[in-house]
Scaffold this motif. Structure first.
Motif, PDB file in Angstrom:
ATOM      1  N   GLY A 190      21.164  45.654  11.437  1.00 41.45           N
ATOM      2  CA  GLY A 190      21.156  44.310  11.057  1.00 41.45           C
ATOM      3  C   GLY A 190      21.938  43.722   9.996  1.00 41.45           C
ATOM      4  O   GLY A 190      21.811  42.685   9.512  1.00 41.45           O
ATOM      5  N   LYS A 191      23.055  44.606   9.778  1.00 38.20           N
ATOM      6  CA  LYS A 191      24.181  44.112   8.985  1.00 38.20           C
ATOM      7  C   LYS A 191      25.256  43.476   9.496  1.00 38.20           C
ATOM      8  O   LYS A 191      25.566  43.714  10.637  1.00 38.20           O
ATOM      9  CB  LYS A 191      24.637  45.261   7.875  1.00 38.20           C
ATOM     10  CG  LYS A 191      23.768  45.694   6.788  1.00 38.20           C
ATOM     11  CD  LYS A 191      24.132  46.625   6.117  1.00 38.20           C
ATOM     12  CE  LYS A 191      23.178  47.466   4.982  1.00 38.20           C
ATOM     13  NZ  LYS A 191      23.845  48.293   4.364  1.00 38.20           N
ATOM     14  N   MET A 192      26.002  42.395   9.082  1.00 37.55           N
ATOM     15  CA  MET A 192      27.122  41.754   9.384  1.00 37.55           C
ATOM     16  C   MET A 192      28.315  42.325   9.184  1.00 37.55           C
ATOM     17  O   MET A 192      28.598  42.844   8.031  1.00 37.55           O
ATOM     18  CB  MET A 192      27.095  40.399   9.075  1.00 37.55           C
ATOM     19  CG  MET A 192      28.307  39.575   9.776  1.00 37.55           C
ATOM     20  SD  MET A 192      28.259  37.940   9.465  1.00 37.55           S
ATOM     21  CE  MET A 192      28.549  37.840   7.545  1.00 37.55           C
ATOM     22  N   ILE A 193      29.199  42.959  10.159  1.00 31.99           N
ATOM     23  CA  ILE A 193      30.384  43.674   9.979  1.00 31.99           C
ATOM     24  C   ILE A 193      31.562  42.708  10.219  1.00 31.99           C
ATOM     25  O   ILE A 193      31.515  42.108  11.103  1.00 31.99           O
ATOM     26  CB  ILE A 193      30.670  44.646  11.229  1.00 31.99           C
ATOM     27  CG1 ILE A 193      29.430  45.508  11.106  1.00 31.99           C
ATOM     28  CG2 ILE A 193      31.769  45.577  10.930  1.00 31.99           C
ATOM     29  CD1 ILE A 193      29.069  46.544  10.114  1.00 31.99           C
ATOM     30  N   VAL A 194      32.019  42.604   8.910  1.00 31.95           N
ATOM     31  CA  VAL A 194      33.039  41.579   8.822  1.00 31.95           C
ATOM     32  C   VAL A 194      34.643  41.986   9.272  1.00 31.95           C
ATOM     33  O   VAL A 194      35.242  40.952   9.558  1.00 31.95           O
ATOM     34  CB  VAL A 194      33.076  40.717   7.576  1.00 31.95           C
ATOM     35  CG1 VAL A 194      31.866  40.148   7.176  1.00 31.95           C
ATOM     36  CG2 VAL A 194      33.647  41.738   6.400  1.00 31.95           C
ATOM     37  N   ARG A 195      34.730  43.304   9.150  1.00 33.01           N
ATOM     38  CA  ARG A 195      36.130  43.675   9.564  1.00 33.01           C
ATOM     39  C   ARG A 195      36.211  45.232   9.915  1.00 33.01           C
ATOM     40  O   ARG A 195      35.249  45.999   9.226  1.00 33.01           O
ATOM     41  CB  ARG A 195      37.443  43.310   8.423  1.00 33.01           C
ATOM     42  CG  ARG A 195      38.537  43.582   8.718  1.00 33.01           C
ATOM     43  CD  ARG A 195      38.995  42.780   9.977  1.00 33.01           C
ATOM     44  NE  ARG A 195      40.230  43.186  10.618  1.00 33.01           N
ATOM     45  CZ  ARG A 195      41.731  42.950  10.336  1.00 33.01           C
ATOM     46  NH1 ARG A 195      41.700  41.964   9.518  1.00 33.01           N
ATOM     47  NH2 ARG A 195      42.425  43.244  11.068  1.00 33.01           N
ATOM     48  N   LEU A 196      36.864  45.511  10.924  1.00 32.50           N
ATOM     49  CA  LEU A 196      37.048  46.862  11.449  1.00 32.50           C
ATOM     50  C   LEU A 196      38.642  47.396  11.109  1.00 32.50           C
ATOM     51  O   LEU A 196      39.311  46.588  11.543  1.00 32.50           O
ATOM     52  CB  LEU A 196      36.590  47.138  12.774  1.00 32.50           C
ATOM     53  CG  LEU A 196      35.171  47.220  12.973  1.00 32.50           C
ATOM     54  CD1 LEU A 196      34.582  47.139  14.583  1.00 32.50           C
ATOM     55  CD2 LEU A 196      34.166  48.246  12.284  1.00 32.50           C
ATOM     56  N   LEU A 197      38.884  48.411  10.522  1.00 32.39           N
ATOM     57  CA  LEU A 197      40.344  48.789  10.257  1.00 32.39           C
ATOM     58  C   LEU A 197      40.517  50.281  10.751  1.00 32.39           C
ATOM     59  O   LEU A 197      39.569  51.157  10.415  1.00 32.39           O
ATOM     60  CB  LEU A 197      40.959  48.487   9.014  1.00 32.39           C
ATOM     61  CG  LEU A 197      40.852  47.022   8.639  1.00 32.39           C
ATOM     62  CD1 LEU A 197      41.179  47.084   7.113  1.00 32.39           C
ATOM     63  CD2 LEU A 197      41.899  46.319   9.201  1.00 32.39           C
ATOM     64  N   GLN A 198      41.614  50.493  11.214  1.00 35.00           N
ATOM     65  CA  GLN A 198      42.107  52.047  11.365  1.00 35.00           C
ATOM     66  C   GLN A 198      43.052  52.186  10.055  1.00 35.00           C
ATOM     67  O   GLN A 198      44.207  51.609   9.899  1.00 35.00           O
ATOM     68  CB  GLN A 198      42.510  52.506  12.554  1.00 35.00           C
ATOM     69  CG  GLN A 198      42.727  53.747  12.631  1.00 35.00           C
ATOM     70  CD  GLN A 198      43.288  54.300  13.983  1.00 35.00           C
ATOM     71  OE1 GLN A 198      43.498  53.413  14.998  1.00 35.00           O
ATOM     72  NE2 GLN A 198      44.242  55.312  14.169  1.00 35.00           N
ATOM     73  N   ALA A 199      42.899  53.352   9.098  1.00 33.65           N
ATOM     74  CA  ALA A 199      43.666  53.630   8.132  1.00 33.65           C
ATOM     75  C   ALA A 199      44.025  55.148   8.253  1.00 33.65           C
ATOM     76  O   ALA A 199      43.335  55.851   7.809  1.00 33.65           O
ATOM     77  CB  ALA A 199      43.308  53.401   6.807  1.00 33.65           C
ATOM     78  N   GLY A 200      45.154  55.310   8.963  1.00 35.29           N
ATOM     79  CA  GLY A 200      45.338  56.642   9.426  1.00 35.29           C
ATOM     80  C   GLY A 200      44.132  57.371  10.289  1.00 35.29           C
ATOM     81  O   GLY A 200      44.340  56.903  11.349  1.00 35.29           O
ATOM     82  N   ASP A 201      43.545  58.526  10.052  1.00 34.58           N
ATOM     83  CA  ASP A 201      42.800  59.102  10.632  1.00 34.58           C
ATOM     84  C   ASP A 201      41.282  58.783  10.182  1.00 34.58           C
ATOM     85  O   ASP A 201      40.521  59.244  10.514  1.00 34.58           O
ATOM     86  CB  ASP A 201      42.782  60.473  10.423  1.00 34.58           C
ATOM     87  CG  ASP A 201      42.645  61.069   9.041  1.00 34.58           C
ATOM     88  OD1 ASP A 201      42.610  60.246   8.057  1.00 34.58           O
ATOM     89  OD2 ASP A 201      42.552  62.418   8.819  1.00 34.58           O
ATOM     90  N   ARG A 202      41.205  57.652   9.687  1.00 35.91           N
ATOM     91  CA  ARG A 202      39.919  57.160   9.124  1.00 35.91           C
ATOM     92  C   ARG A 202      39.527  55.580   9.771  1.00 35.91           C
ATOM     93  O   ARG A 202      40.539  54.878   9.956  1.00 35.91           O
ATOM     94  CB  ARG A 202      39.779  57.086   7.714  1.00 35.91           C
ATOM     95  CG  ARG A 202      39.872  58.174   7.074  1.00 35.91           C
ATOM     96  CD  ARG A 202      39.876  58.174   5.513  1.00 35.91           C
ATOM     97  NE  ARG A 202      41.359  57.414   5.155  1.00 35.91           N
ATOM     98  CZ  ARG A 202      41.299  56.469   3.969  1.00 35.91           C
ATOM     99  NH1 ARG A 202      40.399  56.304   3.414  1.00 35.91           N
ATOM    100  NH2 ARG A 202      42.424  56.037   4.069  1.00 35.91           N
TER     101      ARG A 202
END
Length: 455
Positions: free
Chosen positions: A90-102
């Protein structure tokens, strides 16, 4: 279309995301097919704001951040499943990122992290730290917007605004009937044989309900006039004390303010774009985020494009005020043609481009999406050409929410009214306000006359 990600293992495979969900092309963008097995099927929830593709020699997975949550697709199976349901549903995801192994997932209020290759990623909240530099005052525009839709007072406020909308529909219908029906009968028959029960009902409750709802309708009309141009310009630089906001908003200074984020692999930092500006901090969240000065224009709707370019210290920033390259090493800003950004007095010169998305391949921008004109190519695009899938062009659907929003803010009438469309909201609000005020005055006058008659 908001974004597209290219496979590093197959040069012809590209995934595209936007308001109609997620699509896949296996021929470099010439044709697309919908990737929808297990994905939300209603037009509002399928609206995709961010894509993240993670691959290795044994396989890969695609993450999609939507208006209603986070979804994960194992590329070997081609089927979506909801990820982090207990956190993101039900929440809006504004951005997805990869930072190293996360993997980092940003909502409009917080950041969450999980391991990249976990079979079932377990997202946990991370502490962004005290956001030094957040304004102690709230922009008047956002205050009036929250007052306009009732969210300033939480769920009770929203319910009051919903009730006011229902009341406005009743007042409109009853007013038309009260005014038109007797007039129509007189015109046809030259006289009226009594008054029917429906007329009496409308007349009685139009006055009773109207007087109780007058304050709320006037407030909605007045605030609505100032949250859209041209009256928005008059309050753009104004602010109100943060004490005017609910305490729950002040406990989390990021709440409702995050619009985008980018990971800089050169210095291992994150930059978060918010309503109050840009904040930078270490990607391991070991220190608080601090505000940094931006030397480029950003539209009030927020940052729509935020990407790290090539292998240097340059960022690509886009909004409805144009698209720019920010060289962080020298703290210089250029337009997409490499020309230094110029300032006219206190204002930046803007390109007029309303940037809503970007297509980047290996750090090189290929296309940017203009809100009005569609796909616009960079020089680096060469012969690569994206074509809109026929299923969107012919059978594309728009969510009822977006349709009503376009009607509510008047943009639906732009093909008819052109540049005069911006008059709809202020004039509509003005006429509603005048109707409420004159109706209230008339009600008081009538009641004073009745009291005098009784006395």
């Amino acid at each position: 279309l908001r974004s597209a990600v290219f496979s590093e293992l197959d040069a012809d495979t590209v995934y595209a995301g936007g308001k109609t969900g997620v699509w896949i092309s296996r021929n470099g963008g010439v044709t697309f097919s919908r990737l929808d097995d297990g994905f939300p099927n209603n037009p509002y929830d399928m609206d995709t704001l961010s894509l993240l593709l993670v691959e290795n020699e044994t396989g890969g997975r695609l993450l999609a951040g939507t208006r209603s949550g986070l979804y994960l697709c194992s590329l070997d199976k081609g089927k979506w499943r909801e990820a982090g349901r207990e956190v993101f549903h039900g929440k809006m995801i504004v951005r997805l990122l990869q930072a190293g192994d996360r993997t980092l997932a940003f909502t409009d209020s917080a950041c969450y992290e999980a391991g990249v290759w976990h079979e079932e990623p377990l997202f946990r909240p991370v502490v962004l730290g005290t956001a030094f530099g957040f304004n102690s005052r709230i922009p008047m525009f956002r205050f009036l917007l929250k007052l306009h839709d009732g969210s300033l007072f939480g769920l009770p406020g929203r319910l009051v605004v919903d009730a006011a909308g229902i009341v406005l529909v009743f007042l409109t219908v009853s007013a038309i009937y009260i005014w038109y029906v007797p007039w129509s009968r007189k015109k046809r028959f030259k006289f009226v044989r009594g008054t029917n029960s429906l007329f009496k009902f409308f007349y009685k409750y139009h006055n009773k309900i109207g007087i109780y709802a007058a304050f709320f309708l006037a407030l909605i009309a007045l605030t609505g006039m100032f949250v859209r141009p041209p009256l928005l310009i008059a309050i753009a630089s104004k602010s109100v004390p943060s004490s005017c906001y609910p305490a729950s908003d002040l406990e989390n200074p990021w709440k409702g303010k995050i619009r985008n984020a980018v990971y800089n692999s050169i210095d291992k930092t994150l930059i978060v774009a918010t309503n109050d500006g840009f904040f930078q901090g270490p990607a391991d969240f070991s220190m608080p985020f601090k505000k940094i000065k931006a030397r480029f224009p950003v539209h009030g709707m927020g940052v729509t494009v935020f990407e790290h370019l090539h292998n240097d210290n340059s960022l690509l920033i886009g909004s409805f005020s144009g698209i720019y390259i920010w060289d962080k090493t020298g703290n210089r800003v250029f337009d997409v043609n490499g020309n230094p950004l110029r300032r006219s007095g206190r204002k930046f010169s803007t390109s007029g481009n309303m940037v809503s998305g970007i297509v980047i391949r290996r750090g090189i921008p290929l296309f940017w999406m203009d809100y009005r004109r569609g796909i616009m190519p960079f020089k680096a695009a060469g012969k690569l050409n994206f074509e809109m899938p026929s299923r969107i062009a012919v059978d594309g659907r728009m969510s009822l929410w977006h349709t009503l929003f376009e009607l509510h803010n008047g943009r639906m009438f732009e093909p008819i009214m052109g540049k005069y469309t911006w008059l709809i909201v202020p004039l509509g609000g003005f006429f509603l306000l005048i109707t409420v005020l004159t109706g209230t005055y008339d009600w008081f006058q009538r009641n004073q006359g009745r009291r005098a008659f009784r006395e």
